[in-house]
Design a protein around this motif. Structure first.
Motif, PDB file in Angstrom:
ATOM      1  N   THR A  76       0.843  -1.198   0.000  1.00 54.80           N
ATOM      2  CA  THR A  76       0.000   0.000   0.000  1.00 54.80           C
ATOM      3  C   THR A  76       0.874   1.241   0.000  1.00 54.80           C
ATOM      4  O   THR A  76       1.843   1.348   0.760  1.00 54.80           O
ATOM      5  N   LEU A  77       0.528   2.181  -0.889  1.00 60.90           N
ATOM      6  CA  LEU A  77       1.261   3.443  -0.972  1.00 60.90           C
ATOM      7  C   LEU A  77       0.299   4.614  -0.826  1.00 60.90           C
ATOM      8  O   LEU A  77      -0.829   4.574  -1.331  1.00 60.90           O
ATOM      9  N   SER A  78       0.738   5.657  -0.172  1.00 67.91           N
ATOM     10  CA  SER A  78      -0.054   6.883  -0.061  1.00 67.91           C
ATOM     11  C   SER A  78       0.082   7.701  -1.333  1.00 67.91           C
ATOM     12  O   SER A  78       1.084   7.622  -2.045  1.00 67.91           O
ATOM     13  N   SER A  79      -0.932   8.469  -1.647  1.00 67.52           N
ATOM     14  CA  SER A  79      -0.862   9.404  -2.773  1.00 67.52           C
ATOM     15  C   SER A  79      -0.320  10.741  -2.275  1.00 67.52           C
ATOM     16  O   SER A  79      -0.192  10.982  -1.068  1.00 67.52           O
ATOM     17  N   SER A  80       0.038  11.601  -3.231  1.00 68.30           N
ATOM     18  CA  SER A  80       0.533  12.955  -2.948  1.00 68.30           C
ATOM     19  C   SER A  80       1.812  12.963  -2.124  1.00 68.30           C
ATOM     20  O   SER A  80       2.089  13.914  -1.388  1.00 68.30           O
ATOM     21  N   ASN A  81       2.599  11.869  -2.229  1.00 69.13           N
ATOM     22  CA  ASN A  81       3.925  11.795  -1.612  1.00 69.13           C
ATOM     23  C   ASN A  81       4.873  11.101  -2.584  1.00 69.13           C
ATOM     24  O   ASN A  81       4.467  10.198  -3.325  1.00 69.13           O
ATOM     25  N   TRP A  82       6.146  11.523  -2.572  1.00 69.56           N
ATOM     26  CA  TRP A  82       7.143  10.817  -3.354  1.00 69.56           C
ATOM     27  C   TRP A  82       7.443   9.471  -2.711  1.00 69.56           C
ATOM     28  O   TRP A  82       7.598   9.368  -1.492  1.00 69.56           O
ATOM     29  N   HIS A  83       7.504   8.424  -3.530  1.00 75.80           N
ATOM     30  CA  HIS A  83       7.934   7.103  -3.099  1.00 75.80           C
ATOM     31  C   HIS A  83       9.063   6.659  -4.029  1.00 75.80           C
ATOM     32  O   HIS A  83       8.950   6.785  -5.256  1.00 75.80           O
ATOM     33  N   TYR A  84      10.129   6.160  -3.437  1.00 76.91           N
ATOM     34  CA  TYR A  84      11.271   5.708  -4.231  1.00 76.91           C
ATOM     35  C   TYR A  84      11.140   4.204  -4.452  1.00 76.91           C
ATOM     36  O   TYR A  84      11.191   3.414  -3.498  1.00 76.91           O
ATOM     37  N   LEU A  85      10.967   3.802  -5.706  1.00 78.71           N
ATOM     38  CA  LEU A  85      10.777   2.399  -6.057  1.00 78.71           C
ATOM     39  C   LEU A  85      12.040   1.841  -6.701  1.00 78.71           C
ATOM     40  O   LEU A  85      12.656   2.501  -7.544  1.00 78.71           O
ATOM     41  N   ALA A  86      12.408   0.648  -6.311  1.00 75.83           N
ATOM     42  CA  ALA A  86      13.514  -0.073  -6.948  1.00 75.83           C
ATOM     43  C   ALA A  86      13.026  -1.481  -7.246  1.00 75.83           C
ATOM     44  O   ALA A  86      12.669  -2.226  -6.324  1.00 75.83           O
ATOM     45  N   LEU A  87      12.963  -1.846  -8.507  1.00 75.07           N
ATOM     46  CA  LEU A  87      12.505  -3.165  -8.928  1.00 75.07           C
ATOM     47  C   LEU A  87      13.711  -3.979  -9.378  1.00 75.07           C
ATOM     48  O   LEU A  87      14.285  -3.734 -10.436  1.00 75.07           O
ATOM     49  N   GLN A  88      14.091  -4.927  -8.535  1.00 80.49           N
ATOM     50  CA  GLN A  88      15.188  -5.839  -8.889  1.00 80.49           C
ATOM     51  C   GLN A  88      14.575  -7.005  -9.657  1.00 80.49           C
ATOM     52  O   GLN A  88      13.621  -7.636  -9.179  1.00 80.49           O
ATOM     53  N   TYR A  89      15.095  -7.303 -10.847  1.00 75.27           N
ATOM     54  CA  TYR A  89      14.459  -8.301 -11.708  1.00 75.27           C
ATOM     55  C   TYR A  89      15.518  -9.131 -12.418  1.00 75.27           C
ATOM     56  O   TYR A  89      16.666  -8.714 -12.598  1.00 75.27           O
ATOM     57  N   ASP A  90      15.101 -10.307 -12.857  1.00 74.81           N
ATOM     58  CA  ASP A  90      15.954 -11.174 -13.679  1.00 74.81           C
ATOM     59  C   ASP A  90      15.083 -11.872 -14.705  1.00 74.81           C
ATOM     60  O   ASP A  90      14.225 -12.689 -14.362  1.00 74.81           O
ATOM     61  N   MET A  91      15.267 -11.493 -15.979  1.00 77.65           N
ATOM     62  CA  MET A  91      14.544 -12.100 -17.097  1.00 77.65           C
ATOM     63  C   MET A  91      15.522 -12.804 -18.034  1.00 77.65           C
ATOM     64  O   MET A  91      15.228 -13.033 -19.193  1.00 77.65           O
ATOM     65  N   SER A  92      16.697 -13.145 -17.512  1.00 75.73           N
ATOM     66  CA  SER A  92      17.758 -13.690 -18.363  1.00 75.73           C
ATOM     67  C   SER A  92      17.619 -15.189 -18.613  1.00 75.73           C
ATOM     68  O   SER A  92      18.331 -15.740 -19.449  1.00 75.73           O
ATOM     69  N   GLY A  93      16.723 -15.858 -17.893  1.00 74.48           N
ATOM     70  CA  GLY A  93      16.526 -17.295 -18.063  1.00 74.48           C
ATOM     71  C   GLY A  93      15.058 -17.636 -18.225  1.00 74.48           C
ATOM     72  O   GLY A  93      14.214 -16.759 -18.436  1.00 74.48           O
ATOM     73  N   THR A  94      14.727 -18.900 -18.074  1.00 78.60           N
ATOM     74  CA  THR A  94      13.336 -19.332 -18.231  1.00 78.60           C
ATOM     75  C   THR A  94      12.524 -19.155 -16.953  1.00 78.60           C
ATOM     76  O   THR A  94      11.298 -19.268 -16.978  1.00 78.60           O
ATOM     77  N   THR A  95      13.184 -18.895 -15.829  1.00 84.18           N
ATOM     78  CA  THR A  95      12.514 -18.510 -14.593  1.00 84.18           C
ATOM     79  C   THR A  95      12.774 -17.036 -14.337  1.00 84.18           C
ATOM     80  O   THR A  95      13.929 -16.619 -14.233  1.00 84.18           O
ATOM     81  N   TRP A  96      11.702 -16.250 -14.275  1.00 82.64           N
ATOM     82  CA  TRP A  96      11.829 -14.827 -14.005  1.00 82.64           C
ATOM     83  C   TRP A  96      11.593 -14.564 -12.520  1.00 82.64           C
ATOM     84  O   TRP A  96      10.709 -15.180 -11.896  1.00 82.64           O
TER      85      TRP A  96
END
Length: 345
Positions: free
Chosen positions: A130-150
């Motif tokens: 849950t995120l509040s509106s009207s505020n800055w939120h810093y998002l970091a999405l760590q991901y791996d799509m380099s193989g057959t399991t993401w």
């Protein structure tokens, strides 16, 4: 390297007869609503030069240049939904899209009144936060799509919020990042892409991206002159605080191997109000067009040049190029010089 690419918004439009973000290979779907820079609500820090955020309305997303995509790493950006959220999977806070399979890892608002944010890995719900509106939120999405399991983990304001995975997928060999449309007034503050060599403790930490303004043209090898880009082998290069500033365009014709142009920013501690230990990386941006030439951009933050990928400009369109000098390339001197090079190779 750790930071692969970074971008700070300036006061430039998406499209323009004299230059816009589309020259840098940014894209946006057509339709109603707005897409524009704003200085009214900005993710910024004390002592920073003038900064901007990118503002969108529902279903008005912005796709970042495909050239910067990597299939495993972390993409980080500050976002804000001013007033209220907008619920739709087509209005992502962050989307990492695979051009190989047409599938994606997507973070979007699934319940606007409750501020519920969902993370999907392909079509598998990883969880919600849950995120509040009207505020800055810093998002970091760590991901791996380099193989057959993401796999994917979403960090919010430095804290792990959702983790998930899916199997039986195709490894991504191409793709792009996208954001926008997630609020009736949706703001994106900047964008950073980290490679897999980065520890998540660094990538999830909120930091700022701002612009350097080179003051001097210090070197020209070849017949570089300010001009419009005309002529068979002309190359139009822009390396500046505003990479879309047409007054900084230069033309080389005919193109010749090893010709280059170098601009310089001096005293970067004064220019951006930071000290050397706080500067993680410097990204140079440029675009060009021409025929029968290969070009690249390089940047020297104090330990020698780091060159970006070699590109072949397209005469019918602009071709984007970038290079990033990271602390791993050598110490960044806050009182010294930063050189930006555009060269024929």
């Amino acid at each position: 390297m750790a930071i692969s690419w970074s971008w700070a918004w300036g006061n430039e439009p998406l499209t323009s007869a004299t230059g816009g973000l589309t020259n840098m290979e940014f894209e946006s779907p057509t339709g109603g609503g707005t897409q524009q820079p704003t200085s009214a609500t900005v993710y910024t820090y004390a002592g920073s030069p003038t900064r901007y955020a990118w503002e969108t309305s529902p279903f008005r997303t912005i796709k970042f240049p495909t050239r910067v995509f990597i299939n495993a790493g972390t993409v980080a950006l500050p976002i804000q939904a001013v007033g209220s959220w907008y619920s739709d999977s087509g209005c992502p806070l962050i989307e990492v899209y695979s051009g190989t399979s047409g599938k994606s890892i997507n973070v979007y608002c699934s319940n606007a009144p409750a501020g519920t944010i969902s993370l999907y890995v392909d079509n598998v719900l990883a969880g919600t936060t849950t995120l509040s509106s009207s505020n800055w939120h810093y998002l970091a999405l760590q991901y791996d799509m380099s193989g057959t399991t993401w796999t994917a983990t979403l960090y919010v304001d430095g804290t792990s919020a959702i983790t998930g995975s899916d199997t039986g997928l195709a490894a991504a060999t191409s793709g792009y990042y996208e954001t926008g449309g997630f609020g009736n007034n949706a703001l994106c503050g900047q964008l950073i892409v980290y490679d897999t060599g980065t520890v998540i403790a660094d990538a999830k930490t909120p930091i700022y991206v701002t612009r350097l303004s080179p003051q001097n043209d210090i070197s020209d090898v070849g017949s570089w002159t300010p001009a419009a880009n005309t002529g068979t082998d002309a190359v139009c290069a822009v390396i500046s605080n505003n990479p879309l500033d047409t007054s900084a365009n230069t033309t080389l014709s005919p193109a010749a191997g090893s010709d280059n142009m170098i601009t310089q920013a001096t005293g970067i501690n004064t220019l951006i109000g930071a000290i050397s230990t706080d500067i993680r990386a410097i990204t140079a941006h440029s675009y060009s067009s021409g025929t029968s030439v290969d070009t690249r951009v390089a940047v020297d933050g104090g330990g020698g040049y780091t060159a970006g990928a070699q590109i072949t400009p397209d005469t019918s369109d602009t071709t984007y190029a970038f290079a990033t000098y990271d602390q791993a390339s050598g110490a960044i001197s806050n009182t010294g010089n930063v050189n930006f090079k555009y060269e024929i190779v």
